[in-house]
Design a protein around this motif. Structure first.
Motif, PDB file in Angstrom:
ATOM      1  N   PRO A  52       1.020   8.705  -2.298  1.00  0.00           N
ATOM      2  CA  PRO A  52       0.148   8.119  -3.336  1.00  0.00           C
ATOM      3  C   PRO A  52      -0.682   6.954  -2.794  1.00  0.00           C
ATOM      4  O   PRO A  52      -0.320   6.319  -1.796  1.00  0.00           O
ATOM      5  CB  PRO A  52       1.138   7.631  -4.401  1.00  0.00           C
ATOM      6  CG  PRO A  52       2.403   8.363  -4.133  1.00  0.00           C
ATOM      7  CD  PRO A  52       2.438   8.663  -2.672  1.00  0.00           C
ATOM      8  N   LEU A  53      -1.783   6.663  -3.467  1.00  0.00           N
ATOM      9  CA  LEU A  53      -2.605   5.517  -3.115  1.00  0.00           C
ATOM     10  C   LEU A  53      -2.010   4.213  -3.643  1.00  0.00           C
ATOM     11  O   LEU A  53      -2.316   3.132  -3.145  1.00  0.00           O
ATOM     12  CB  LEU A  53      -4.011   5.691  -3.704  1.00  0.00           C
ATOM     13  CG  LEU A  53      -4.819   6.880  -3.175  1.00  0.00           C
ATOM     14  CD1 LEU A  53      -6.088   7.062  -3.995  1.00  0.00           C
ATOM     15  CD2 LEU A  53      -5.143   6.684  -1.707  1.00  0.00           C
ATOM     16  N   HIS A  54      -1.150   4.332  -4.644  1.00  0.00           N
ATOM     17  CA  HIS A  54      -0.560   3.161  -5.290  1.00  0.00           C
ATOM     18  C   HIS A  54       0.730   3.594  -5.983  1.00  0.00           C
ATOM     19  O   HIS A  54       0.846   4.731  -6.435  1.00  0.00           O
ATOM     20  CB  HIS A  54      -1.542   2.589  -6.322  1.00  0.00           C
ATOM     21  CG  HIS A  54      -0.952   1.541  -7.215  1.00  0.00           C
ATOM     22  ND1 HIS A  54      -0.914   0.210  -6.875  1.00  0.00           N
ATOM     23  CD2 HIS A  54      -0.371   1.619  -8.441  1.00  0.00           C
ATOM     24  CE1 HIS A  54      -0.340  -0.483  -7.849  1.00  0.00           C
ATOM     25  NE2 HIS A  54      -0.005   0.355  -8.805  1.00  0.00           N
ATOM     26  N   VAL A  55       1.694   2.674  -6.048  1.00  0.00           N
ATOM     27  CA  VAL A  55       2.942   2.962  -6.750  1.00  0.00           C
ATOM     28  C   VAL A  55       3.266   1.804  -7.695  1.00  0.00           C
ATOM     29  O   VAL A  55       3.222   0.642  -7.306  1.00  0.00           O
ATOM     30  CB  VAL A  55       4.110   3.154  -5.753  1.00  0.00           C
ATOM     31  CG1 VAL A  55       5.430   3.293  -6.510  1.00  0.00           C
ATOM     32  CG2 VAL A  55       3.878   4.392  -4.887  1.00  0.00           C
ATOM     33  N   ASP A  56       3.564   2.150  -8.943  1.00  0.00           N
ATOM     34  CA  ASP A  56       4.056   1.177  -9.917  1.00  0.00           C
ATOM     35  C   ASP A  56       5.578   1.258  -9.931  1.00  0.00           C
ATOM     36  O   ASP A  56       6.139   2.323 -10.231  1.00  0.00           O
ATOM     37  CB  ASP A  56       3.521   1.494 -11.314  1.00  0.00           C
ATOM     38  CG  ASP A  56       2.024   1.308 -11.426  1.00  0.00           C
ATOM     39  OD1 ASP A  56       1.594   0.281 -11.963  1.00  0.00           O
ATOM     40  OD2 ASP A  56       1.278   2.199 -10.957  1.00  0.00           O
ATOM     41  N   ILE A  57       6.233   0.163  -9.611  1.00  0.00           N
ATOM     42  CA  ILE A  57       7.699   0.127  -9.587  1.00  0.00           C
ATOM     43  C   ILE A  57       8.175  -0.758 -10.738  1.00  0.00           C
ATOM     44  O   ILE A  57       7.925  -1.961 -10.751  1.00  0.00           O
ATOM     45  CB  ILE A  57       8.241  -0.430  -8.255  1.00  0.00           C
ATOM     46  CG1 ILE A  57       7.655   0.336  -7.070  1.00  0.00           C
ATOM     47  CG2 ILE A  57       9.767  -0.351  -8.238  1.00  0.00           C
ATOM     48  CD1 ILE A  57       8.054  -0.229  -5.719  1.00  0.00           C
ATOM     49  N   CYS A  95       7.678   3.334   1.011  1.00  0.00           N
ATOM     50  CA  CYS A  95       6.277   2.932   0.828  1.00  0.00           C
ATOM     51  C   CYS A  95       5.736   2.278   2.093  1.00  0.00           C
ATOM     52  O   CYS A  95       4.608   2.556   2.534  1.00  0.00           O
ATOM     53  CB  CYS A  95       6.146   1.965  -0.349  1.00  0.00           C
ATOM     54  SG  CYS A  95       6.416   2.717  -1.975  1.00  0.00           S
ATOM     55  N   ALA A  96       6.523   1.396   2.691  1.00  0.00           N
ATOM     56  CA  ALA A  96       6.098   0.712   3.915  1.00  0.00           C
ATOM     57  C   ALA A  96       5.948   1.697   5.070  1.00  0.00           C
ATOM     58  O   ALA A  96       4.994   1.616   5.856  1.00  0.00           O
ATOM     59  CB  ALA A  96       7.093  -0.388   4.266  1.00  0.00           C
ATOM     60  N   LEU A 100       1.623   2.318   2.583  1.00  0.00           N
ATOM     61  CA  LEU A 100       1.049   2.193   1.241  1.00  0.00           C
ATOM     62  C   LEU A 100       0.302   0.871   1.111  1.00  0.00           C
ATOM     63  O   LEU A 100       0.778  -0.178   1.556  1.00  0.00           O
ATOM     64  CB  LEU A 100       2.154   2.265   0.187  1.00  0.00           C
ATOM     65  CG  LEU A 100       1.701   2.199  -1.273  1.00  0.00           C
ATOM     66  CD1 LEU A 100       0.959   3.476  -1.653  1.00  0.00           C
ATOM     67  CD2 LEU A 100       2.897   1.982  -2.198  1.00  0.00           C
ATOM     68  N   PHE A 101      -0.858   0.913   0.469  1.00  0.00           N
ATOM     69  CA  PHE A 101      -1.661  -0.304   0.328  1.00  0.00           C
ATOM     70  C   PHE A 101      -1.165  -1.216  -0.785  1.00  0.00           C
ATOM     71  O   PHE A 101      -1.045  -2.424  -0.611  1.00  0.00           O
ATOM     72  CB  PHE A 101      -3.129   0.052   0.057  1.00  0.00           C
ATOM     73  CG  PHE A 101      -3.984  -1.159  -0.227  1.00  0.00           C
ATOM     74  CD1 PHE A 101      -4.285  -2.065   0.778  1.00  0.00           C
ATOM     75  CD2 PHE A 101      -4.458  -1.399  -1.516  1.00  0.00           C
ATOM     76  CE1 PHE A 101      -5.051  -3.191   0.518  1.00  0.00           C
ATOM     77  CE2 PHE A 101      -5.222  -2.523  -1.787  1.00  0.00           C
ATOM     78  CZ  PHE A 101      -5.522  -3.422  -0.773  1.00  0.00           C
ATOM     79  N   SER A 102      -0.864  -0.647  -1.960  1.00  0.00           N
ATOM     80  CA  SER A 102      -0.566  -1.528  -3.091  1.00  0.00           C
ATOM     81  C   SER A 102       0.621  -1.074  -3.921  1.00  0.00           C
ATOM     82  O   SER A 102       0.862   0.119  -4.108  1.00  0.00           O
ATOM     83  CB  SER A 102      -1.798  -1.656  -4.005  1.00  0.00           C
ATOM     84  OG  SER A 102      -2.177  -0.415  -4.550  1.00  0.00           O
ATOM     85  N   LEU A 286       9.791   9.936  -2.258  1.00  0.00           N
ATOM     86  CA  LEU A 286       8.534   9.866  -3.009  1.00  0.00           C
ATOM     87  C   LEU A 286       7.507  10.851  -2.459  1.00  0.00           C
ATOM     88  O   LEU A 286       6.757  11.473  -3.220  1.00  0.00           O
ATOM     89  CB  LEU A 286       7.958   8.453  -2.950  1.00  0.00           C
ATOM     90  CG  LEU A 286       8.374   7.466  -4.027  1.00  0.00           C
ATOM     91  CD1 LEU A 286       7.745   6.109  -3.754  1.00  0.00           C
ATOM     92  CD2 LEU A 286       7.979   7.960  -5.408  1.00  0.00           C
ATOM     93  N   ALA A 287       7.454  10.956  -1.139  1.00  0.00           N
ATOM     94  CA  ALA A 287       6.472  11.846  -0.520  1.00  0.00           C
ATOM     95  C   ALA A 287       6.677  13.290  -0.982  1.00  0.00           C
ATOM     96  O   ALA A 287       5.708  14.035  -1.179  1.00  0.00           O
ATOM     97  CB  ALA A 287       6.578  11.759   1.007  1.00  0.00           C
TER      98      ALA A 287
END
Length: 345
Positions: A52-57, A95-96, A100-102, A286-287
């Protein structure tokens, strides 16, 4: 013509200079510009990357307020809770690893209710060095100690809900008081500026009808303490049979981001009415979830105009036929905030 309309559901009402400064002072400009290009363009051509371009956790689904306009009133979730650090670490590590950017540390709850908020924020920003980390807050727990932590950690931005000023704010956000919230934001800015830092950048977001009660005074006061101001429309989250929906709507989210609940359940959107769960990070990476059959079927349904096959999509608040520009032009003089309670009763 059916096309994806990206980021149309929130209005930029601040000056272009302040908007650009807000972006610039968060740093990582080249990564930001690439991310924004992908964010706006990829949903339109239905392109997805390997992550994803962004993830909300959602580090916490608990909230310490009961605001009348909140979609939580219509959620099908019972048993809100806090995310465990072990799960959070697993998510952030992946994510790291995928650059991931944001990341946003918010979704349906108030992030600052988590008793380990600072530990979570430090891990994602300082230890794993995610380039852009933010969260949303109502400001109730934004005290001096938290503000010093935010500055020390280097959180990129914080978005604080400020619906109008004075009595308008007090009636919507009761039992909070405008002056207390204003003082909290002012304190955060003073601590940041005194430390010679540019982060966190401070964004305030408010319902437009509330701001419109006295827009000149709102801007005068809020520009003193906030780096950027945005507004949201009034929407009825009940989604009744009388709700008008955009027939040609294609959702942007399945090509941009994932939302991870406090319990590890994963959704492709922020809609928590009749949850649309596509995976579980307790069991799957996640991927894998991002490119798995379940979310692919949802993308196909969006493209082919079959999104109503999903109850969550058929009752999605983003599909509401709300003319945000009309709300900005409308005369809201004498608007009674108590109608918010009536809309969701």
């Amino acid at each position: 013509m059916r096309e994806v309309h990206v980021n149309w559901f929130q209005k930029e009402i601040d000056s272009p200079d302040r908007k650009w400064s807000f972006i610039e002072k968060q740093g990582n400009m080249l990564k930001f510009l690439l991310n924004r290009h992908q964010w706006y363009y990829y949903p339109r051509i239905h392109k997805i990357l390997d992550f994803p371009l962004h993830v909300d956790i959602e580090i916490s689904a608990v909230c310490n307020m009961e605001c009348p306009m909140c979609m939580r009133r219509h959620s099908d979730i019972s048993g809100y809770g806090h995310m465990k650090f072990e799960l959070f670490k697993k998510i952030v590590d992946e994510c790291a690893e995928n650059h991931l950017f944001s990341v946003r540390l918010s979704w349906r709850g108030e992030a600052l209710t988590h008793p380990q908020f600072t530990r979570f924020a430090h891990y994602v920003k300082v230890e794993k060095k995610i380039p852009n980390v933010s969260f949303l807050t109502n400001g109730l727990r934004l005290d001096e100690s938290i503000s010093r932590d935010l500055v020390g950690i280097g959180i990129d931005y914080v978005s604080i809900s400020v619906d109008g000023i004075g009595k308008t704010y007090d009636s919507i956000r009761a039992p909070m008081k405008f002056e207390d919230t204003y003082h909290a934001i002012s304190t955060l800015k003073k601590i940041r500026d005194s430390a010679g830092k540019s982060k966190p950048q401070i964004r305030v977001s408010g319902l437009w009808p509330a701001i419109a009660q006295n827009p000149d005074e709102y801007f005068k006061k809020m520009t003193r303490v906030a780096d950027k101001i945005v507004s949201n429309p009034v929407k009825d989250y009940r989604m009744t049979e009388n709700t008008k929906f955009k027939d040609d709507y294609i959702c942007q989210f399945p090509w941009e981001r994932l939302f991870i609940g406090f319990d590890g359940s994963v959704q492709p959107c922020s809609n928590s009415i009749e949850r649309l769960i596509v995976g579980d990070v307790n069991k799957q990476p996640l991927a894998y979830i991002w490119k798995e059959n379940e979310i692919e079927r949802l993308r196909d349904a969006q493209i082919e105009g079959r999104s109503n096959e999903y109850f969550a999509c058929s009752r999605c608040s983003y599909r509401c036929d709300v003319d945000y520009d009309d709300q900005l032009k409308k005369d809201w003089a004498g608007w009674d905030p108590t109608v918010l309670s009536e809309r969701v009763s």
